[in-house]
Write an enzyme that holds these catalytic residues in place. Structure first.
Site, mmCIF file in Angstrom:
data_model
loop_
_atom_site.group_PDB
_atom_site.id
_atom_site.type_symbol
_atom_site.label_atom_id
_atom_site.label_comp_id
_atom_site.label_asym_id
_atom_site.label_seq_id
_atom_site.Cartn_x
_atom_site.Cartn_y
_atom_site.Cartn_z
ATOM 1 N N LYS A 124 0.688 -1.508 0.055
ATOM 2 C CA LYS A 124 -0.554 0.080 0.181
ATOM 3 C C LYS A 124 0.908 1.370 -0.089
ATOM 4 C CE LYS A 124 -1.956 1.989 3.272
ATOM 5 N NZ LYS A 124 -2.898 2.621 4.898
ATOM 6 N N ASP A 142 -6.198 0.986 1.218
ATOM 7 C CA ASP A 142 -6.382 1.132 2.591
ATOM 8 C C ASP A 142 -8.009 0.959 3.222
ATOM 9 O OD1 ASP A 142 -8.825 2.993 2.070
ATOM 10 O OD2 ASP A 142 -7.494 4.950 3.548
#
Length: 214
Positions: A124, A142
């Site tokens: 991420k 997320d």
């Protein structure tokens, strides 16, 4: 998990997002690629607002790997002690700063594999840096995007990798660059976890979520 929306509906959703906010921006404050890496790494299990509050003074004195190493782990810890998991994060930032200084001449690499090899930098974080600094149309999933993707039907998936792939597969190419920012901001401020603000949602009529708030 909602049913996957069709191409035309997804295009309409992102057309509306684009109309409302043509150039969405990430909310983490940074001054260069290095401080962006640090900020995103610090943001795990923390709010962007909390990270920004801690890093404003930090980045004024430590905006390169070598300056961070000069500050040291103890000095860094003092700056970020209001952030969750700050002790482990301080260790990781010092370690990644050492690697960048020694192996990359202080320059942040622009490949996902190289970024993910840094301590405290996962997929991420790497995707956020690639997207925000180098303009690569990566999708950093997320909790906000995961929730929105599954509720709306834009990108349903059982885990973050599945949702990331669904975004890449189903969001039209001309919206890929800003897709994750539009979804993060929508999930953070409108499609919130406990009581989504459906009456104020600009895609309410297109969303697959069955339990819309009245």
């Amino acid at each position: 998990m909602a049913k996957q929306l069709d191409y035309h509906t997804i295009r309409e959703i992102f057309t509306r997002f684009h109309t409302a906010e043509p150039e969405p921006r990430g909310e983490l404050e940074h001054v260069n690629a290095y401080t962006l890496v640090v900020a995103v790494a610090l943001s795990a299990q923390a709010t962007d607002a909390g990270v920004n509050k801690a890093t404003r003074a930090l980045f004024q004195i430590a905006d390169t790997p070598q300056k961070m190493l000069d500050l040291g782990e103890a000095g860094l810890t003092e700056h970020i002690k209001t952030i969750g998991l700050f002790r482990q994060k301080a260790k990781n930032v010092i370690k990644l700063s050492r690697i960048l200084a020694d192996d990359y001449d202080g320059v942040v690499p622009n490949s996902r594999a190289a970024l993910q090899s840094l301590p405290g930098v996962g997929r991420k974080t790497a995707n956020v840096v690639l997207n925000m600094w180098w303009g690569v149309p990566t999708q950093a999933v997320d909790t906000h995007i995961f929730r929105f993707g599954n509720r709306s039907g834009v990108a349903p998936g059982k885990d973050v990798v599945a949702v990331e792939r669904a975004i890449e597969d189903n969001v039209p190419a001309d919206f890929q660059q800003h897709a994750h920012h539009w979804m993060i901001l929508h999930g953070r401020y409108t499609c919130v976890a406990r009581k989504p603000k459906c009456p104020a949602c600009l895609i309410r009529d297109l969303c697959q979520y069955e339990d819309k708030t009245p």
